[in-house]
Write a protein that holds these residues in place. Structure first.
Motif, PDB file in Angstrom:
ATOM      1  N   ARG A 174       1.776   6.617   1.501  1.00 47.78           N
ATOM      2  CA  ARG A 174       0.738   5.614   1.390  1.00 47.78           C
ATOM      3  C   ARG A 174      -0.163   5.932   0.197  1.00 47.78           C
ATOM      4  O   ARG A 174      -0.360   7.099  -0.161  1.00 47.78           O
ATOM      5  CB  ARG A 174      -0.099   5.581   2.661  1.00 47.78           C
ATOM      6  CG  ARG A 174       0.687   5.248   3.903  1.00 47.78           C
ATOM      7  CD  ARG A 174       0.999   3.776   3.991  1.00 47.78           C
ATOM      8  NE  ARG A 174       1.904   3.468   5.110  1.00 47.78           N
ATOM      9  CZ  ARG A 174       2.268   2.250   5.449  1.00 47.78           C
ATOM     10  NH1 ARG A 174       1.815   1.222   4.751  1.00 47.78           N
ATOM     11  NH2 ARG A 174       3.091   2.051   6.457  1.00 47.78           N
ATOM     12  N   LEU A 175      -0.697   4.880  -0.437  1.00 49.23           N
ATOM     13  CA  LEU A 175      -1.625   5.112  -1.530  1.00 49.23           C
ATOM     14  C   LEU A 175      -2.832   5.904  -1.056  1.00 49.23           C
ATOM     15  O   LEU A 175      -3.323   6.805  -1.754  1.00 49.23           O
ATOM     16  CB  LEU A 175      -2.072   3.770  -2.127  1.00 49.23           C
ATOM     17  CG  LEU A 175      -0.984   2.933  -2.812  1.00 49.23           C
ATOM     18  CD1 LEU A 175      -1.556   1.591  -3.256  1.00 49.23           C
ATOM     19  CD2 LEU A 175      -0.396   3.679  -4.002  1.00 49.23           C
ATOM     20  N   SER A 176      -3.310   5.576   0.140  1.00 49.14           N
ATOM     21  CA  SER A 176      -4.415   6.312   0.742  1.00 49.14           C
ATOM     22  C   SER A 176      -3.996   6.737   2.139  1.00 49.14           C
ATOM     23  O   SER A 176      -3.795   5.893   3.027  1.00 49.14           O
ATOM     24  CB  SER A 176      -5.672   5.432   0.807  1.00 49.14           C
ATOM     25  OG  SER A 176      -6.739   6.132   1.420  1.00 49.14           O
ATOM     26  N   ASP A 229       0.821  -1.212   0.000  1.00 45.82           N
ATOM     27  CA  ASP A 229       0.000   0.000   0.000  1.00 45.82           C
ATOM     28  C   ASP A 229       0.857   1.265   0.000  1.00 45.82           C
ATOM     29  O   ASP A 229       0.396   2.345   0.379  1.00 45.82           O
ATOM     30  CB  ASP A 229      -0.946   0.012   1.203  1.00 45.82           C
ATOM     31  CG  ASP A 229      -0.196   0.050   2.528  1.00 45.82           C
ATOM     32  OD1 ASP A 229       1.013  -0.303   2.532  1.00 45.82           O
ATOM     33  OD2 ASP A 229      -0.795   0.423   3.544  1.00 45.82           O
ATOM     34  N   VAL A 230       2.124   1.118  -0.417  1.00 44.37           N
ATOM     35  CA  VAL A 230       3.052   2.257  -0.435  1.00 44.37           C
ATOM     36  C   VAL A 230       3.536   2.490  -1.868  1.00 44.37           C
ATOM     37  O   VAL A 230       3.804   1.527  -2.602  1.00 44.37           O
ATOM     38  CB  VAL A 230       4.259   2.004   0.502  1.00 44.37           C
ATOM     39  CG1 VAL A 230       5.251   3.160   0.423  1.00 44.37           C
ATOM     40  CG2 VAL A 230       3.776   1.802   1.935  1.00 44.37           C
ATOM     41  N   ILE A 231       3.644   3.738  -2.261  1.00 48.07           N
ATOM     42  CA  ILE A 231       4.193   4.090  -3.573  1.00 48.07           C
ATOM     43  C   ILE A 231       5.463   4.906  -3.367  1.00 48.07           C
ATOM     44  O   ILE A 231       5.529   5.788  -2.493  1.00 48.07           O
ATOM     45  CB  ILE A 231       3.172   4.864  -4.434  1.00 48.07           C
ATOM     46  CG1 ILE A 231       3.746   5.100  -5.835  1.00 48.07           C
ATOM     47  CG2 ILE A 231       2.739   6.164  -3.769  1.00 48.07           C
ATOM     48  CD1 ILE A 231       2.720   5.614  -6.849  1.00 48.07           C
ATOM     49  N   PHE A 232       6.482   4.573  -4.144  1.00 50.58           N
ATOM     50  CA  PHE A 232       7.766   5.282  -4.095  1.00 50.58           C
ATOM     51  C   PHE A 232       7.919   6.083  -5.388  1.00 50.58           C
ATOM     52  O   PHE A 232       7.678   5.563  -6.487  1.00 50.58           O
ATOM     53  CB  PHE A 232       8.929   4.289  -3.966  1.00 50.58           C
ATOM     54  CG  PHE A 232       8.947   3.528  -2.676  1.00 50.58           C
ATOM     55  CD1 PHE A 232       9.777   3.927  -1.639  1.00 50.58           C
ATOM     56  CD2 PHE A 232       8.136   2.419  -2.492  1.00 50.58           C
ATOM     57  CE1 PHE A 232       9.806   3.215  -0.447  1.00 50.58           C
ATOM     58  CE2 PHE A 232       8.154   1.700  -1.312  1.00 50.58           C
ATOM     59  CZ  PHE A 232       8.977   2.108  -0.286  1.00 50.58           C
ATOM     60  N   PHE A 233       8.336   7.320  -5.267  1.00 48.50           N
ATOM     61  CA  PHE A 233       8.608   8.192  -6.419  1.00 48.50           C
ATOM     62  C   PHE A 233      10.082   8.567  -6.418  1.00 48.50           C
ATOM     63  O   PHE A 233      10.662   8.883  -5.366  1.00 48.50           O
ATOM     64  CB  PHE A 233       7.781   9.478  -6.354  1.00 48.50           C
ATOM     65  CG  PHE A 233       6.315   9.271  -6.559  1.00 48.50           C
ATOM     66  CD1 PHE A 233       5.801   9.064  -7.825  1.00 48.50           C
ATOM     67  CD2 PHE A 233       5.446   9.294  -5.476  1.00 48.50           C
ATOM     68  CE1 PHE A 233       4.438   8.878  -8.023  1.00 48.50           C
ATOM     69  CE2 PHE A 233       4.087   9.117  -5.649  1.00 48.50           C
ATOM     70  CZ  PHE A 233       3.581   8.904  -6.930  1.00 48.50           C
ATOM     71  N   ASN A 234      10.683   8.541  -7.592  1.00 53.14           N
ATOM     72  CA  ASN A 234      12.069   8.982  -7.761  1.00 53.14           C
ATOM     73  C   ASN A 234      12.077  10.047  -8.860  1.00 53.14           C
ATOM     74  O   ASN A 234      11.774   9.756 -10.020  1.00 53.14           O
ATOM     75  CB  ASN A 234      12.961   7.806  -8.140  1.00 53.14           C
ATOM     76  CG  ASN A 234      14.429   8.190  -8.182  1.00 53.14           C
ATOM     77  OD1 ASN A 234      14.824   9.193  -7.603  1.00 53.14           O
ATOM     78  ND2 ASN A 234      15.236   7.398  -8.862  1.00 53.14           N
ATOM     79  N   LEU A 235      12.385  11.290  -8.519  1.00 48.20           N
ATOM     80  CA  LEU A 235      12.351  12.414  -9.448  1.00 48.20           C
ATOM     81  C   LEU A 235      13.771  12.899  -9.712  1.00 48.20           C
ATOM     82  O   LEU A 235      14.541  13.120  -8.777  1.00 48.20           O
ATOM     83  CB  LEU A 235      11.531  13.576  -8.881  1.00 48.20           C
ATOM     84  CG  LEU A 235      10.218  13.258  -8.163  1.00 48.20           C
ATOM     85  CD1 LEU A 235       9.586  14.534  -7.632  1.00 48.20           C
ATOM     86  CD2 LEU A 235       9.277  12.534  -9.097  1.00 48.20           C
ATOM     87  N   GLU A 295      -5.845  10.615  -3.036  1.00 50.99           N
ATOM     88  CA  GLU A 295      -5.732   9.167  -2.971  1.00 50.99           C
ATOM     89  C   GLU A 295      -5.300   8.618  -4.326  1.00 50.99           C
ATOM     90  O   GLU A 295      -5.842   8.992  -5.365  1.00 50.99           O
ATOM     91  CB  GLU A 295      -7.069   8.550  -2.567  1.00 50.99           C
ATOM     92  CG  GLU A 295      -7.006   7.041  -2.405  1.00 50.99           C
ATOM     93  CD  GLU A 295      -8.342   6.452  -1.993  1.00 50.99           C
ATOM     94  OE1 GLU A 295      -8.409   5.211  -1.817  1.00 50.99           O
ATOM     95  OE2 GLU A 295      -9.316   7.232  -1.859  1.00 50.99           O
ATOM     96  N   ILE A 296      -4.307   7.746  -4.306  1.00 47.31           N
ATOM     97  CA  ILE A 296      -3.800   7.135  -5.531  1.00 47.31           C
ATOM     98  C   ILE A 296      -4.537   5.820  -5.747  1.00 47.31           C
ATOM     99  O   ILE A 296      -4.406   4.880  -4.962  1.00 47.31           O
ATOM    100  CB  ILE A 296      -2.279   6.907  -5.451  1.00 47.31           C
ATOM    101  CG1 ILE A 296      -1.570   8.265  -5.288  1.00 47.31           C
ATOM    102  CG2 ILE A 296      -1.767   6.185  -6.682  1.00 47.31           C
ATOM    103  CD1 ILE A 296      -0.076   8.155  -5.089  1.00 47.31           C
TER     104      ILE A 296
END
Length: 443
Positions: free
Chosen positions: A164-166, A75-81, A174-175
């Motif tokens: 978290r996604l939510s 339920d976790v999203i990781f972003f790399n910019l 909310e993703i």
């Protein structure tokens, strides 16, 4: 920073389990790869909490200066910019293609190497505020950042974070397994942020992406794309077609058609209205703000301001024209001519700049503009050689005389010199009959 809409999907169908690894695509398109490798950096001992970012999960901005990778685990999203800048880097998430209501994440690396990543919310078209200031929570769980250079002059800033996604937070979006709008943006220089107050400067570039983070289906959809497209079309019609045609009319048609000036005025008036319409379109596309983040924007506004004076000079030249005058006056005639020519040169140069910024198929656009430029210059040279600049005539516009008719006119000798006319009876011969001669009516 804007690209024509295009659809792409990382995989054909979404997995039922968001933790499923994403399959590797065979023969990926070169246009979907950065010009330089942007593999995730090597992390410190906490790297066990950082998942692998699949190379398929790579999005590149249309200016080729911003790279986004992501991965979903449970339920976790990781972003790399990663952005080609020494300033701040940001990512916005929204359900609408707007800055208003966007869940925004902004980070930077200061001169000492310290990393700051902030959770923000944008309630207006202005700098997003900290979630904590608005009574919400900072829901960023993992933070990482670095700066590298390519050994030349370019510096890249990378920030990595998770959430978290939510989150259940009113300031977070909310993703879900559905379409969202991702907003990519960044500041250009190291002075674009204040590490003490958290203030950031206006973005250097941004764009929207209609995207599903679960399926990887994306559609480049910049804000107010059609207004931007109309702006470009109107400017192309005005500067590359109508104004050039108006200049040709004024320079080469004086001795061909006596009403040339009215055609010239009509063409230039339509071109002027198109330029004003194009200005309105681009300001509306930029949400009614004048932004000077690119040379194209600055030079474009400068050209429009100078263009406002051109009809005034033309009107003065028209109303103060005297057929009996000899030569051309510097004001307003010569000034009007050269003002227009300088504007055309500046406008064509700025169109090339606009193509660099706003068009994705820049090579094709450059080919089109180059062909137009060659044809225009060749036409001007040919007209100059064949006709040359046409001058105003004294009295009626006369030139390239064509015999319309031959009419008897009283009071002149019939082909004889004046000394042979009957001066005793200028209205006729010695018999009292009026003399007739032949005069040529010219058009």
């Amino acid at each position: 920073v804007y690209r024509r809409q295009r659809q792409m999907c990382i995989r054909d169908r979404a997995p039922t389990d968001p933790t499923t690894s994403l399959p590797t695509r065979s023969n990926p398109s070169p246009t979907e790869r950065p010009t330089r490798p942007t593999s995730p950096p090597t992390f410190s001992p906490s790297s066990q909490v950082i998942p692998h970012f699949p190379p398929e999960n790579l999005l590149i901005s249309t200016d080729q200066k911003y790279f986004l990778t992501w991965v979903i685990r449970n339920d976790v999203i990781f972003f790399n910019l990663t952005a080609k800048t020494s300033g701040w880097v940001g990512l916005g998430i929204n359900t609408e293609p707007s800055m208003i209501g966007a869940d925004v994440y902004v980070g930077w690396v200061n001169a000492s190497g310290n990393v700051t990543i902030t959770d923000r919310y944008s309630s207006e078209n202005e700098m997003p505020q900290y979630d904590t200031v608005l009574g919400c929570l900072d829901n960023i769980e993992v933070r990482y950042g670095s700066q590298t250079d390519d050994g030349l002059l370019d510096r890249f800033t990378t920030i990595l974070f998770s959430r978290r996604l939510s989150t259940g937070d009113a300031c977070d979006v909310e993703i879900v397994d559905g379409d969202l709008y991702l907003l990519w943006l960044y500041g250009q220089s190291a002075g674009s942020f204040d590490p003490t107050t958290g203030q950031i400067s206006e973005y250097t570039a941004k764009g929207y992406l209609h995207f599903n983070l679960f399926t990887g289906c994306a559609e480049w959809q910049p804000p107010n794309y059609y207004l931007i497209r109309i702006h470009g079309v109107l400017m192309l019609m005005a500067w590359l077609m109508l104004i050039v045609l108006g200049i040709i009319t004024a320079r080469y048609m004086k001795n061909i058609w006596s009403k040339w000036v009215y055609l010239h005025l009509a063409i230039q008036l339509v071109a002027f209205l198109l330029i004003i319409g194009a200005l309105v379109c681009i300001v509306a596309a930029l949400e009614w703000e004048l932004r000077f983040t690119h040379t194209h924007n600055i030079l474009g506004l400068f050209i429009v301001i100078l263009t406002l004076f051109q009809p005034i000079l033309g009107a003065l030249a028209f109303f103060y024209y005297k057929p009996s005058s000899r030569g051309s006056r510097f004001f307003p005639d010569i000034l009007h001519w050269w003002w227009g020519r300088i504007l055309v040169v500046l406008a064509v140069f700025n169109i090339f700049l606009g193509v660099t910024i706003f068009v994705d198929v820049t090579t094709l656009a450059y080919v089109f503009l180059t062909i137009w430029l060659i044809i225009t210059v060749a036409t001007a040279v040919a007209l100059e050689v064949l006709l040359g600049q046409q001058k105003e005539h004294k009295g009626p516009h006369i030139g390239y005389a064509q015999l319309e008719e031959v009419t008897p006119v009283k009071g002149h000798s019939d082909g004889h010199d004046d000394e042979h006319d009957n001066f005793d009876n200028p209205d006729g011969d010695n018999t009292g009959n009026p003399k007739e001669s032949w005069a040529v009516n010219v058009i």
